[in-house]
Design an enzyme around this catalytic site. Structure first.
Site, PDB file in Angstrom:
ATOM      1  N   ARG A   1       7.368   0.060  -1.001  1.00  0.00           N
ATOM      2  CA  ARG A   1       7.087   0.591  -2.337  1.00  0.00           C
ATOM      3  C   ARG A   1       5.919   1.560  -2.251  1.00  0.00           C
ATOM      4  NH1 ARG A   1       5.379  -2.636  -6.273  1.00  0.00           N
ATOM      5  NH2 ARG A   1       4.750  -4.360  -4.946  1.00  0.00           N
TER       6      ARG A   1
ATOM      7  N   ASP B   1       4.291  -4.283   2.645  1.00  0.00           N
ATOM      8  CA  ASP B   1       5.289  -4.124   3.706  1.00  0.00           C
ATOM      9  C   ASP B   1       5.908  -2.728   3.713  1.00  0.00           C
ATOM     10  OD1 ASP B   1       6.687  -4.699   1.331  1.00  0.00           O
ATOM     11  OD2 ASP B   1       8.402  -5.464   2.447  1.00  0.00           O
TER      12      ASP B   1
END
Ligand SMILES: [Zn+2]
Length: 460
Positions: A244, A241
């Site tokens: 990170r 998503d």
């Protein structure tokens, strides 16, 4: 809508997450939308933005969340398929009163979940438990909501690149892992003058190439190979998503989260002398020492992206990061974890330095450390283990113990950490020393501590 009971396991510390068709249904999504909308209205708000990742279940989950929000009387702005940082960005750019991101992050394709933001702050812990209470009591607000669509990709990329000034041109390889960051990475590559090669930008919720989790080295193999093949200056990877980041240096080696933060901190502290830089308890001592050497104030804080964001707001820190690859820039940005923004800042910083990333990395003091070690421990027991180990440590001499999050033990050899995960039934440990013999002594002390409290130590 009548009362609704969530499975308790899906209401987690930092998000709501479950296995689709097993612990998580569209009924849950609808109730979650209505409960969250209720909190927004009671917080004085009316508008919520909603985004979703590329998972196959995400469109159905989105439709149900939007229905729930509207039933509570919320004006919904639907962003469509976006990365999590774009959802955070929308709360600022569209001036909504909160946001819901439908995402299973880096988890297997049949998982899904929700990350939330109320106002401009993270929504976690007791707030998430409160959604369970609102739903189970049917304590919902009612109203007539509305829904409209907004495409924020161009505006988001404008913001990312707004005040970036590049020096020398770099050769960069990107690996989107078929996650939600793909479209925004493609846009950045079209507009940022560098030599770009992009792997797997197509959003595909079955993740056909590799799993989108850059903390696992095997997921970085394609990127490492391409960096070496092209003689690139660096490689950049994202989780599913896009909140990170994983980084590969020009020699094809992983630059771990704490090493990356060390590189970023040097530039940020030049612009913000004396500022606080926050890192989680898993980070190397090298990072904290370097922050001090660069003239900053190092602050060790608890692991967890919501906790770090809260601490940043409290201290005014311009930069923070976690071993896991969440990097938070308040300097020239909003202070949330945005992997693509962190990538842009890393590229900008490197473009003004003559030495390659590998040389910057090799110039850091060399220490011997273990990776993050995770071993199973029941949820009912994990926090007690840490408390009992802390008690055991009080009988030991020649050590210093910090208990900001778990126990981090300093000895003349270095340090070791033991903490309970907030999100899984695991204990997490890490050891770091200047020498091989010191590292063995630290591991021995960790094993002794676990044995003393009746646990079977991991095979380290
Ligand atoms: Zn993520």
């Amino acid at each position: 809508m009548s009362a609704h009971q969530f499975r308790p396991t899906i209401l987690r510390e930092y998000d709501v997450r479950g296995v689709v068709g097993d612990t998580l249904s569209t009924d849950d999504a609808r109730a979650l939308g209505r409960a969250f909308g209720t909190r927004v209205i009671r917080n004085g708000g009316t508008k919520v933005s909603v985004g979703r990742d590329g998972r196959l279940s995400s469109p159905d989950m989105e439709a149900a969340v939007v229905e729930g929000l509207m039933a509570a009387g919320i004006a919904v702005t639907r962003l469509g398929g976006v990365a999590t940082p774009m959802l955070y960005y929308s709360v600022y750019a569209l001036e909504t009163d909160g946001g819901i991101m439908i995402t299973g992050s880096h988890n297997p394709p049949n998982h899904n979940g929700f990350k939330m933001m109320l106002g401009k702050g993270p929504f976690f812990g007791a707030d998430i438990q409160d959604l369970g209470r609102i739903a189970s009591e049917g304590d919902f607000e009612s109203g007539e909501g509305s829904v409209e669509d907004a495409d924020i990709l161009d505006s988001y990329v404008d913001r990312l690149l707004r005040d970036v000034s590049l020096g020398r041109q770099l050769k960069i390889v990107w690996d989107c892992g078929n996650g939600a960051a793909g479209p925004s990475v493609n846009q950045v590559c079209m507009r940022l003058p560098s030599n770009h090669k992009v792997l797997f930008p197509e959003v595909d919720g079955t993740f056909p190439n590799h799993h989108p989790d850059p903390t696992v080295p095997e997921n970085l193999e394609d990127l490492m190979a391409m960096v070496l093949e092209r003689g690139a200056d660096l490689g950049i990877a994202f989780d599913g998503d896009g909140d990170r980041i994983g980084v590969i240096d020009d020699k094809g080696r992983v630059l771990w989260g704490d090493q990356l933060l060390t590189v970023l901190a040097e530039d940020v502290l030049k612009e913000n002398p004396g500022a606080t830089v926050i890192a989680d308890v898993k980070a190397s001592q090298v990072l904290f020492d370097k922050i001090a050497e660069f003239g900053g104030k190092p602050l060790m804080w608890r692991t967890g992206h919501s906790l770090i964001k809260t601490k940043m707001a409290e201290t005014g820190a311009p930069l923070a990061g976690e071993m896991s690859g969440h990097i938070f820039f308040k300097d020239r940005y909003y202070g949330f974890d945005d992997a693509l923004y962190a990538a842009v800042r890393l590229i900008e910083g490197l473009s003004h330095r003559d030495e390659p990333l590998s040389a910057i990395r090799d110039a850091l003091p060399q220490v011997m450390n273990t990776p993050e070690m995770r071993f199973q421990c029941d949820d009912t027991r994990k926090f007690d283990v840490v408390v009992e180990v802390k008690d055991w440590l009080s009988g030991q001499t020649g050590i210093e113990v910090s208990d900001a999050d778990g126990v981090r033990v300093n000895t003349p050899d270095g340090w070791w950490l033991l903490r309970a995960s907030n999100t899984q039934d695991v204990l997490v440990a890490r050891c770091e020393s200047q020498t091989e013999a010191g590292l063995e002594r630290l591991k021995g002390q960790l094993r002794a501590a676990l044995t003393a409290v009746g646990e079977t130590p991991p095979d380290i």
